[in-house]
Design a protein around this motif. Structure first.
Motif, PDB file in Angstrom:
ATOM      1  N   PRO A  30       4.187  26.023  20.060  1.00  0.00           N
ATOM      2  CA  PRO A  30       3.820  26.265  21.461  1.00  0.00           C
ATOM      3  C   PRO A  30       2.479  25.655  21.868  1.00  0.00           C
ATOM      4  CG  PRO A  30       4.688  28.264  20.477  1.00  0.00           C
ATOM      5  CD  PRO A  30       4.542  27.278  19.357  1.00  0.00           C
ATOM      6  N   THR A  31       1.500  25.633  20.956  1.00  0.00           N
ATOM      7  CA  THR A  31       0.179  25.086  21.300  1.00  0.00           C
ATOM      8  C   THR A  31       0.290  23.657  21.806  1.00  0.00           C
ATOM      9  OG1 THR A  31      -0.889  26.483  19.637  1.00  0.00           O
ATOM     10  CG2 THR A  31      -2.118  24.562  20.398  1.00  0.00           C
TER      11      THR A  31
ATOM     12  N   ILE B  37       7.800  28.467  27.735  1.00  0.00           N
ATOM     13  CA  ILE B  37       6.896  29.168  26.818  1.00  0.00           C
ATOM     14  C   ILE B  37       6.811  30.643  27.181  1.00  0.00           C
ATOM     15  CG2 ILE B  37       4.538  29.291  25.931  1.00  0.00           C
ATOM     16  CD1 ILE B  37       4.310  26.275  26.568  1.00  0.00           C
ATOM     17  N   CYS B  38       6.761  30.927  28.480  1.00  0.00           N
ATOM     18  CA  CYS B  38       6.693  32.322  28.932  1.00  0.00           C
ATOM     19  C   CYS B  38       7.941  33.096  28.516  1.00  0.00           C
ATOM     20  CB  CYS B  38       6.530  32.383  30.454  1.00  0.00           C
ATOM     21  SG  CYS B  38       4.918  31.827  31.050  1.00  0.00           S
ATOM     22  N   ALA B  39       9.058  32.409  28.458  1.00  0.00           N
ATOM     23  CA  ALA B  39      10.316  33.056  28.084  1.00  0.00           C
ATOM     24  C   ALA B  39      10.443  33.262  26.579  1.00  0.00           C
ATOM     25  CB  ALA B  39      11.499  32.222  28.588  1.00  0.00           C
ATOM     26  N   SER B  40       9.537  32.652  25.815  1.00  0.00           N
ATOM     27  CA  SER B  40       9.574  32.804  24.365  1.00  0.00           C
ATOM     28  C   SER B  40       8.743  34.015  23.941  1.00  0.00           C
ATOM     29  CB  SER B  40       9.027  31.532  23.694  1.00  0.00           C
ATOM     30  OG  SER B  40       7.624  31.439  23.882  1.00  0.00           O
ATOM     31  N   THR B  41       8.593  34.171  22.648  1.00  0.00           N
ATOM     32  CA  THR B  41       7.799  35.296  22.133  1.00  0.00           C
ATOM     33  C   THR B  41       6.295  34.984  22.111  1.00  0.00           C
ATOM     34  OG1 THR B  41       8.129  34.484  19.875  1.00  0.00           O
ATOM     35  CG2 THR B  41       9.690  36.143  20.701  1.00  0.00           C
TER      36      THR B  41
ATOM     37  N   ARG C  64       2.703  34.661  23.335  1.00  0.00           N
ATOM     38  CA  ARG C  64       1.973  35.393  24.374  1.00  0.00           C
ATOM     39  C   ARG C  64       0.583  34.784  24.549  1.00  0.00           C
ATOM     40  NH1 ARG C  64       4.228  38.901  27.694  1.00  0.00           N
ATOM     41  NH2 ARG C  64       2.691  40.566  27.435  1.00  0.00           N
ATOM     42  N   ASP C  65       0.344  34.225  25.718  1.00  0.00           N
ATOM     43  CA  ASP C  65      -0.956  33.617  26.018  1.00  0.00           C
ATOM     44  C   ASP C  65      -1.184  33.745  27.516  1.00  0.00           C
ATOM     45  OD1 ASP C  65      -3.137  31.996  26.563  1.00  0.00           O
ATOM     46  OD2 ASP C  65      -2.589  30.504  25.075  1.00  0.00           O
ATOM     47  N   ALA C  66      -2.259  34.436  27.886  1.00  0.00           N
ATOM     48  CA  ALA C  66      -2.553  34.667  29.302  1.00  0.00           C
ATOM     49  C   ALA C  66      -2.704  33.362  30.065  1.00  0.00           C
ATOM     50  CB  ALA C  66      -3.822  35.507  29.435  1.00  0.00           C
ATOM     51  N   ASP C  67      -3.279  32.357  29.415  1.00  0.00           N
ATOM     52  CA  ASP C  67      -3.494  31.075  30.087  1.00  0.00           C
ATOM     53  C   ASP C  67      -2.186  30.399  30.482  1.00  0.00           C
ATOM     54  OD1 ASP C  67      -6.216  31.083  30.238  1.00  0.00           O
ATOM     55  OD2 ASP C  67      -6.540  29.910  28.420  1.00  0.00           O
ATOM     56  N   VAL C  68      -1.133  30.587  29.691  1.00  0.00           N
ATOM     57  CA  VAL C  68       0.149  29.946  30.003  1.00  0.00           C
ATOM     58  C   VAL C  68       0.687  30.461  31.338  1.00  0.00           C
ATOM     59  CG1 VAL C  68       2.537  29.634  29.268  1.00  0.00           C
ATOM     60  CG2 VAL C  68       0.700  29.546  27.587  1.00  0.00           C
ATOM     61  N   TYR C  69       0.613  31.781  31.553  1.00  0.00           N
ATOM     62  CA  TYR C  69       1.041  32.348  32.841  1.00  0.00           C
ATOM     63  C   TYR C  69       0.139  31.853  33.968  1.00  0.00           C
ATOM     64  CZ  TYR C  69       4.117  35.521  30.298  1.00  0.00           C
ATOM     65  OH  TYR C  69       5.116  36.036  29.520  1.00  0.00           O
ATOM     66  N   TYR C  70      -1.145  31.705  33.658  1.00  0.00           N
ATOM     67  CA  TYR C  70      -2.079  31.219  34.675  1.00  0.00           C
ATOM     68  C   TYR C  70      -1.771  29.765  35.036  1.00  0.00           C
ATOM     69  CZ  TYR C  70      -6.493  30.492  37.147  1.00  0.00           C
ATOM     70  OH  TYR C  70      -7.435  30.205  38.091  1.00  0.00           O
ATOM     71  N   TYR C  71      -1.417  28.939  34.039  1.00  0.00           N
ATOM     72  CA  TYR C  71      -1.029  27.557  34.320  1.00  0.00           C
ATOM     73  C   TYR C  71       0.225  27.516  35.187  1.00  0.00           C
ATOM     74  CZ  TYR C  71      -4.183  26.218  30.473  1.00  0.00           C
ATOM     75  OH  TYR C  71      -5.263  26.032  29.665  1.00  0.00           O
ATOM     76  N   ALA C  72       1.170  28.417  34.881  1.00  0.00           N
ATOM     77  CA  ALA C  72       2.405  28.478  35.693  1.00  0.00           C
ATOM     78  C   ALA C  72       2.070  28.853  37.132  1.00  0.00           C
ATOM     79  CB  ALA C  72       3.371  29.484  35.090  1.00  0.00           C
ATOM     80  N   TYR C  73       1.151  29.795  37.288  1.00  0.00           N
ATOM     81  CA  TYR C  73       0.686  30.164  38.637  1.00  0.00           C
ATOM     82  C   TYR C  73       0.071  28.962  39.353  1.00  0.00           C
ATOM     83  CZ  TYR C  73      -3.114  31.355  41.809  1.00  0.00           C
ATOM     84  OH  TYR C  73      -3.997  31.358  42.858  1.00  0.00           O
ATOM     85  N   GLN C  74      -0.748  28.198  38.643  1.00  0.00           N
ATOM     86  CA  GLN C  74      -1.395  27.032  39.245  1.00  0.00           C
ATOM     87  C   GLN C  74      -0.361  25.996  39.692  1.00  0.00           C
ATOM     88  OE1 GLN C  74      -4.427  26.694  40.083  1.00  0.00           O
ATOM     89  NE2 GLN C  74      -5.823  27.712  38.688  1.00  0.00           N
TER      90      GLN C  74
END
Length: 495
Positions: free
Chosen positions: A340-341, A366-370, A372-382
């Motif tokens: 994922p990284t 990545i969000c649908a996988s196991t 967990r990284d807050a930044d990934v959701y933040y990137y999706a928001y962006q």
């Protein structure tokens, strides 16, 4: 005649006491004088020591290095060398183990170390430093103590106090010309103290050398540990100190110690990039990939290097490095090891290329996988924000970031702005109050709270909050105050 005979006998006895074996005389070429300097280049201190191998390793007095930023040594042959690094030091025994920068053609004549302890009454010589006519002072061992389990600690009595503090570090040798140790003096007695040279030879850099209570008193570069993990950690610490002199030398040391590890080449590539020497940096990364046992990580590092250069120095062209090249490198990393990284990094590069749909697709996977990284959701928001799509989904992504990292107030501040954009001012007020509760000194939170209150028709408290934010340094508060801090009689349409 008797008087003349007595004088001759006295002279012969004096010569016998001061004469030294030929092997002792030869040691003078390996004796050295060390001179240290402050950061501004001015003289700090001097001391003495001796080379112990032909490659430039030496033992010297430690005290001259305290507070020093650089040092030079001159040996008994008159040859001058810059001090490269310190391996270790002991404040108790006042000794340091150092290495000088030696040119291949230079010849150093080192002293051999004493292997067997000398007994009380044994003869030893203090070898003075002088290029043309060194002085040899004969002394007898007065006492022998033991330290560090089995190493001798010699004590010599001086009757005339001829050797003083300024002679600190002068070597003591036995009748075979072997180095017993370095001279240490006392502030209260004329006795001389000599700790076994084999102890000083054993001084090695450790994992925590940069935090060593002794070594932290000098700014001369500390050598890297010999083990890979320790050296890697020390190099990482050195990179954080922003030392333009010692850090590059530390990286070169790492490469010399571990030429088959990619880390040194990667650190050097980053240094070269900072200096805008992109072609050399590219060559370093090619070397890193070549020697790496984890080629996926090397490709990932190369991609990050290119990406950061394009973000921070996009106005300086280097044709081979583009965001497309960064994607090519990360794709090679993913092909070897699809973790994922690497995918997160690829999403960031795509976002920078304004390929928001493609980036969002990666982040959603990545969000649908196991993972967990807050930044990934933040990137999706962006991504959603940049495409002006689905504000409810944007809130959902920010909420996920906040759940994973509740103390990361940036996510909450972003949510408050989004809620105001959606005219959910009351909700924005609650979010801002939560931020202020977590951090009462967060100026932006006070500014956003003031703005949300004003937008929710609570201008009096909102303006007060905006003024507080302005006092705390929130730059945008001034613009909001010009809009909302007006007499109540001002027509609504002027707001």
């Amino acid at each position: 005649m008797k008087r003349i005979y007595s004088i001759i006998c006295f002279v012969l006895m004096a010569i016998a006491m001061t004469a030294q074996p030929g092997v002792v005389k030869k040691t003078s070429k390996g004796v050295l004088k060390v001179t240290t300097f402050k950061s501004d280049g001015t003289l700090l201190a001097t001391g003495y020591g001796a080379f112990i191998d032909a490659d430039g390793i030496a033992l010297t007095a430690w005290t001259p290095f305290v507070g020093a930023s650089s040092a030079v040594v001159i040996d008994g042959q008159g040859k001058k060398y810059d001090v490269d690094c310190i391996f270790g030091a002991s404040a108790i025994y006042n000794v340091a183990r150092i290495r000088v920068k030696k040119e291949p053609k230079s010849t150093i004549q080192p002293l051999q170390l004493e292997q067997d302890a000398m007994a009380v009454g044994g003869e030893a010589w203090v070898v003075g430093y002088e290029v043309k006519s060194p002085k040899f002072t004969k002394m007898q061992v007065h006492e022998v103590e033991t330290f560090n389990t089995d190493m001798p600690y010699y004590i010599f009595e001086q009757t005339n106090g001829e050797i003083k503090d300024e002679h600190i570090g002068m070597p003591f040798v036995n009748t075979q010309g072997q180095l017993m140790g370095l001279t240490n003096t006392s502030s209260t007695r004329t006795d001389l103290y000599v700790a076994c040279a084999r102890y000083a030879q054993s001084l090695q850099p450790s994992l925590w050398a940069s935090n060593d209570n002794v070594l932290r008193n000098t700014n001369v570069r500390i050598a890297l540990p010999n083990d890979y993990n320790g050296a890697l950690f020390a190099m990482m610490l050195a990179s954080q100190k922003n030392d333009s002199i010692n850090y590059p030398a530390t990286v070169e040391d790492f490469i010399a110690l571990f030429p088959d590890k990619e880390d040194g080449y990667e650190y050097k590539a980053n240094m070269l990039t900072d200096k805008q020497r992109f072609e050399e940096a590219d060559a370093m990364m090619q070397k890193a990939i070549e020697v790496s046992q984890n080629k996926d990580n090397a490709h990932y590092t190369f991609s990050k290097l290119i990406y950061n250069k394009e973000l921070l120095m996009s106005d300086i062209a280097f044709e081979p490095w583009t965001l497309d090249k960064a994607i090519s490198e990360i794709d090679q990393a993913i092909a070897i090891n699809p973790i994922p990284t690497y995918s997160v990094h690829k999403g960031r590069v795509l976002f920078s290329k304004k390929q928001y749909e493609d980036a969002l697709h990666i982040f959603n996977e990545i969000c649908a996988s196991t993972y967990r990284d807050a930044d990934v959701y933040y990137y999706a928001y962006q991504c959603l924000k940049s495409m002006n799509k689905d504000q409810d989904k944007q809130v959902e992504m920010l909420d996920s970031s906040i759940v994973i990292a509740p103390r990361q107030l940036t996510y909450k501040a972003e949510k408050a702005l989004l809620l105001m954009k959606m005219n959910r001012n009351a909700d924005a007020i609650e979010v801002c109050k939560d931020i202020v509760t977590q951090n009462p000194y967060y100026a932006e939170a006070h500014g956003l709270l003031g703005l949300a209150l004003c937008r929710d028709d609570k201008k009096e408290v909102g303006v007060a909050e905006l003024k507080r934010a302005k006092q705390m340094g929130y730059i945008q508060a001034e613009a909001f105050l010009r809009k909302y801090d007006k007499p109540s009689s001002t027509p609504a349409q002027n707001e």
